[in-house]
Design a protein around this motif. Structure first.
Motif, PDB file in Angstrom:
ATOM      1  N   ASP A   1       0.810  -1.215   0.000  1.00 23.14           N
ATOM      2  CA  ASP A   1       0.000   0.000   0.000  1.00 23.14           C
ATOM      3  C   ASP A   1       0.848   1.271   0.000  1.00 23.14           C
ATOM      4  N   ALA A   2       2.079   1.176   0.507  1.00 25.83           N
ATOM      5  CA  ALA A   2       2.968   2.333   0.456  1.00 25.83           C
ATOM      6  C   ALA A   2       3.359   2.650  -0.985  1.00 25.83           C
ATOM      7  N   VAL A   3       3.439   1.619  -1.835  1.00 27.48           N
ATOM      8  CA  VAL A   3       3.760   1.832  -3.242  1.00 27.48           C
ATOM      9  C   VAL A   3       2.543   2.336  -4.007  1.00 27.48           C
ATOM     10  N   THR A   4       1.386   1.745  -3.748  1.00 26.59           N
ATOM     11  CA  THR A   4       0.174   2.149  -4.471  1.00 26.59           C
ATOM     12  C   THR A   4      -0.384   3.469  -3.968  1.00 26.59           C
ATOM     13  N   THR A   5       0.014   3.872  -2.765  1.00 26.14           N
ATOM     14  CA  THR A   5      -0.448   5.067  -2.058  1.00 26.14           C
ATOM     15  C   THR A   5      -1.940   5.030  -1.773  1.00 26.14           C
ATOM     16  N   ARG A   6      -2.529   3.840  -1.743  1.00 27.79           N
ATOM     17  CA  ARG A   6      -3.946   3.688  -1.451  1.00 27.79           C
ATOM     18  C   ARG A   6      -4.134   2.596  -0.402  1.00 27.79           C
ATOM     19  N   PRO A   7      -4.458   2.967   0.848  1.00 28.64           N
ATOM     20  CA  PRO A   7      -4.680   1.974   1.896  1.00 28.64           C
ATOM     21  C   PRO A   7      -5.790   1.002   1.493  1.00 28.64           C
ATOM     22  N   GLY A   8      -5.572  -0.260   1.779  1.00 30.01           N
ATOM     23  CA  GLY A   8      -6.576  -1.281   1.470  1.00 30.01           C
ATOM     24  C   GLY A   8      -6.382  -1.934   0.121  1.00 30.01           C
ATOM     25  N   SER A   9      -5.483  -1.412  -0.709  1.00 27.99           N
ATOM     26  CA  SER A   9      -5.315  -1.973  -2.054  1.00 27.99           C
ATOM     27  C   SER A   9      -4.754  -3.392  -2.004  1.00 27.99           C
ATOM     28  N   PHE A  10      -3.859  -3.671  -1.062  1.00 28.44           N
ATOM     29  CA  PHE A  10      -3.276  -5.017  -0.952  1.00 28.44           C
ATOM     30  C   PHE A  10      -4.362  -6.047  -0.669  1.00 28.44           C
ATOM     31  N   GLU A  11      -5.203  -5.752   0.284  1.00 26.96           N
ATOM     32  CA  GLU A  11      -6.266  -6.697   0.645  1.00 26.96           C
ATOM     33  C   GLU A  11      -7.220  -6.928  -0.520  1.00 26.96           C
ATOM     34  N   ARG A  12      -7.594  -5.886  -1.217  1.00 20.50           N
ATOM     35  CA  ARG A  12      -8.548  -6.028  -2.323  1.00 20.50           C
ATOM     36  C   ARG A  12      -7.923  -6.767  -3.508  1.00 20.50           C
ATOM     37  N   THR A  13      -6.672  -6.458  -3.817  1.00 20.66           N
ATOM     38  CA  THR A  13      -6.005  -7.123  -4.928  1.00 20.66           C
ATOM     39  C   THR A  13      -5.814  -8.609  -4.644  1.00 20.66           C
ATOM     40  N   THR A  14      -5.358  -8.955  -3.464  1.00 16.81           N
ATOM     41  CA  THR A  14      -5.131 -10.359  -3.144  1.00 16.81           C
ATOM     42  C   THR A  14      -6.446 -11.137  -3.102  1.00 16.81           C
ATOM     43  N   ARG A  15      -7.508 -10.499  -2.643  1.00 17.37           N
ATOM     44  CA  ARG A  15      -8.821 -11.165  -2.645  1.00 17.37           C
ATOM     45  C   ARG A  15      -9.265 -11.483  -4.067  1.00 17.37           C
ATOM     46  N   ASN A  16      -9.042 -10.548  -4.976  1.00 18.22           N
ATOM     47  CA  ASN A  16      -9.456 -10.778  -6.362  1.00 18.22           C
ATOM     48  C   ASN A  16      -8.509 -11.726  -7.106  1.00 18.22           C
ATOM     49  N   MET A  17      -7.247 -11.810  -6.681  1.00 14.36           N
ATOM     50  CA  MET A  17      -6.376 -12.839  -7.230  1.00 14.36           C
ATOM     51  C   MET A  17      -6.925 -14.220  -6.903  1.00 14.36           C
ATOM     52  N   SER A  18      -7.386 -14.397  -5.678  1.00 16.32           N
ATOM     53  CA  SER A  18      -7.964 -15.683  -5.274  1.00 16.32           C
ATOM     54  C   SER A  18      -9.225 -15.983  -6.063  1.00 16.32           C
ATOM     55  N   ARG A  19     -10.030 -14.975  -6.317  1.00 17.30           N
ATOM     56  CA  ARG A  19     -11.243 -15.187  -7.114  1.00 17.30           C
ATOM     57  C   ARG A  19     -10.894 -15.611  -8.535  1.00 17.30           C
ATOM     58  N   ALA A  20      -9.861 -14.987  -9.110  1.00 19.11           N
ATOM     59  CA  ALA A  20      -9.438 -15.353 -10.459  1.00 19.11           C
ATOM     60  C   ALA A  20      -8.936 -16.792 -10.508  1.00 19.11           C
ATOM     61  N   LEU A  21      -8.166 -17.187  -9.491  1.00 20.25           N
ATOM     62  CA  LEU A  21      -7.698 -18.567  -9.421  1.00 20.25           C
ATOM     63  C   LEU A  21      -8.857 -19.533  -9.319  1.00 20.25           C
ATOM     64  N   ASP A  22      -9.816 -19.236  -8.446  1.00 19.88           N
ATOM     65  CA  ASP A  22     -10.973 -20.104  -8.273  1.00 19.88           C
ATOM     66  C   ASP A  22     -11.787 -20.230  -9.553  1.00 19.88           C
ATOM     67  N   ALA A  23     -11.771 -19.175 -10.372  1.00 18.41           N
ATOM     68  CA  ALA A  23     -12.535 -19.179 -11.623  1.00 18.41           C
ATOM     69  C   ALA A  23     -11.773 -19.863 -12.759  1.00 18.41           C
ATOM     70  N   GLY A  24     -10.519 -20.267 -12.493  1.00 14.10           N
ATOM     71  CA  GLY A  24      -9.746 -20.951 -13.514  1.00 14.10           C
ATOM     72  C   GLY A  24      -9.224 -20.040 -14.614  1.00 14.10           C
ATOM     73  N   ILE A  25      -9.078 -18.758 -14.304  1.00 14.60           N
ATOM     74  CA  ILE A  25      -8.583 -17.802 -15.305  1.00 14.60           C
ATOM     75  C   ILE A  25      -7.057 -17.851 -15.336  1.00 14.60           C
ATOM     76  N   PRO A  26      -6.431 -18.020 -16.502  1.00  9.26           N
ATOM     77  CA  PRO A  26      -4.963 -17.998 -16.595  1.00  9.26           C
ATOM     78  C   PRO A  26      -4.427 -16.694 -16.020  1.00  9.26           C
ATOM     79  N   PHE A  27      -3.421 -16.796 -15.165  1.00  8.29           N
ATOM     80  CA  PHE A  27      -3.092 -15.665 -14.316  1.00  8.29           C
ATOM     81  C   PHE A  27      -1.592 -15.625 -14.034  1.00  8.29           C
ATOM     82  N   ARG A  28      -1.036 -14.418 -14.053  1.00  4.73           N
ATOM     83  CA  ARG A  28       0.371 -14.263 -13.709  1.00  4.73           C
ATOM     84  C   ARG A  28       0.593 -12.999 -12.888  1.00  4.73           C
ATOM     85  N   VAL A  29       1.645 -13.031 -12.112  1.00  4.88           N
ATOM     86  CA  VAL A  29       1.947 -11.925 -11.206  1.00  4.88           C
ATOM     87  C   VAL A  29       3.424 -11.573 -11.313  1.00  4.88           C
TER      88      VAL A  29
END
Length: 325
Positions: free
Chosen positions: A151-179
Motif C-alpha cells: 500500500d505504500a507503493v500504491t499510495t492507497r490503503p486497502g489496495s493489498f487486501e482487495r487485490t489479493t482477494r481478487n487474485m484468489s477469485r481469479a484462481l478459483d474461476a480458472g482464469i490464466p493468471f500471472r503476477v
C-alpha cells in the motif's frame, strides 16, 4: 543468421541482431509483421503508484480518447498485419467501459491471446464471466507480502487486501493468471517473501522485475532508451488512449506518430518506426555490453514484452517464457 552468429558485438545495426530475453541473439525483425499489440485504454487509475511509467492516477485526464470504432479499426488492422496477441492496459483498463466490447471484438477478429493487465483492486462477477467466456489471461503486479509495503507503493490503503482477494477469485474461476513482483528500493526486504507467498497461494506464474526509470520512477532523470528491455526493437506496437503510437508502453518518449493523423498501417510500415526500433536495439545492446546480454532482460505484465503469454520472470521472449524458479 542463426542464434549466436553475430560477430560484431558492439553494434546491433551492423549485424542486424535483436534481443530475446532468453539471452540469445535472433535476426532483427525488420519485417512489417506485428507480433504483439498493447492498447492503453485510459490514463486513469484507481491507484497512484510511486513508480508508474504513465504517471496514472484517479485524476489523470485522457485529452482526446479513442472511440470504440477507432479501437476496433486498430484491432482489425493489427490482425491484417499478422498480429494475434493483444494486451489491454492502462492506467487501469477496467475503468474504460468499452473493455468488454473490445475483448469480444478481438476474439471475433481472430486474436488467440488476449490479456488484461489490471491492478485487480476491483473485479466484478460480470468481468469474471466475460474473462472465462473469451479465454482471457490476467496479469497484475504485487509490491510486497504485506499491506504496509504494498500500500505504500500504491499510495492507497486497502489496495493489498482487495487485490489479493481478487487474485484468489481469479484462481478459483480458472482464469490464466500471472503476477510480477516489482522491485524497488522501498520493498527490497520483501521481494523473496512475496514470491514465496504468491506461490503458496497457488499462483505458479510469478516473476520479479525492476522498476524502470519512466514516468514517476524517472524522477528528474532524462529518458534513456537503455532502460527499455529491448523487446520493442521489433514486432511490437503500442497505442495510447489518445491515439499516440510508440514501440511499447515504456517508450512514449520516442513516439512514431498518431493513428488519427497517419493511420495504423502507415505507422507500422514507416521508416520512423524502423529507425526508432534500431535505435532502441543499439542503445540496449550498448547498455548490456553487446548483442548477447550476460543477463536476461526482465519482462513484467505492466512493463510489456511481446511474450505470448509473457511470464514476468526475466526469461521472456516471444513464445519463450518460463516461470521464475
Amino acid at each position: 543468421m542463426i542464434p549466436g552468429a553475430c560477430k560484431n558485438r558492439s553494434s546491433l545495426q551492423s549485424c542486424e541482431c535483436r534481443f530475446l530475453n532468453v539471452g540469445i541473439i535472433m535476426p532483427f525483425d525488420q519485417s512489417q509483421n506485428l507480433n504483439f499489440l498493447w492498447l492503453e485504454l485510459t490514463n486513469r487509475c484507481n491507484l497512484e503508484c510511486t513508480h508508474c511509467y504513465a504517471g496514472s492516477s484517479p485524476t489523470a485526464v485522457d485529452a482526446a480518447p479513442l472511440s470504440l470504432s477507432e479501437y476496433q479499426d486498430i484491432i482489425r488492422s493489427a490482425a491484417q498485419h499478422g498480429c494475434s496477441a493483444v494486451q489491454f492496459i492502462g492506467g487501469e483498463p477496467t475503468l474504460n467501459k468499452m473493455l468488454p466490447e473490445l475483448i469480444e471484438f478481438s476474439s471475433r477478429t481472430g486474436f488467440t491471446f488476449i490479456e488484461v493487465f489490471s491492478n485487480l483492486v476491483s473485479m466484478t462477477d460480470a468481468q469474471i464471466a466475460d474473462y472465462q467466456r473469451h479465454g482471457i489471461h490476467l496479469a497484475t503486479s504485487i509490491y510486497g507480502a504485506s499491506s504496509e509495503v504494498h500500500d505504500a507503493v500504491t499510495t492507497r490503503p486497502g489496495s493489498f487486501e482487495r487485490t489479493t482477494r481478487n487474485m484468489s477469485r481469479a484462481l478459483d474461476a480458472g482464469i490464466p493468471f500471472r503476477v510480477s513482483v516489482i522491485r524497488m528500493e522501498t520493498n527490497l526486504d520483501e521481494i523473496d517473501e512475496a514470491v514465496q507467498w504468491l506461490k503458496q497461494l497457488g499462483i505458479d506464474n510469478v516473476g520479479i522485475d525492476d522498476a524502470r526509470a519512466f514516468g514517476r520512477a524517472r524522477e528528474e532523470k532524462p529518458c534513456d532508451m537503455g532502460e527499455l528491455c529491448g523487446e520493442c526493437a521489433g514486432g511490437t506496437l503500442c497505442v495510447d488512449p489518445n491515439g499516440k503510437v510508440s514501440p511499447c508502453i515504456m517508450s512514449r518518449a520516442w513516439g512514431v506518430g498518431d493513428v488519427r493523423e497517419d493511420g495504423f498501417s502507415t505507422l507500422l510500415t514507416s521508416q520512423r518506426l524502423k529507425d526508432v526500433r534500431s535505435q532502441i536495439a543499439e542503445r540496449v545492446a550498448e547498455r548490456m555490453g553487446g548483442c548477447n546480454p550476460s543477463n536476461p532482460n526482465p519482462c513484467a505484465p505492466d512493463q510489456g514484452g511481446p511474450c505470448i503469454p509473457c511470464n514476468p520472470n526475466g526469461n521472456c521472449g516471444p513464445n519463450k517464457c518460463q516461470p521464475h524458479p
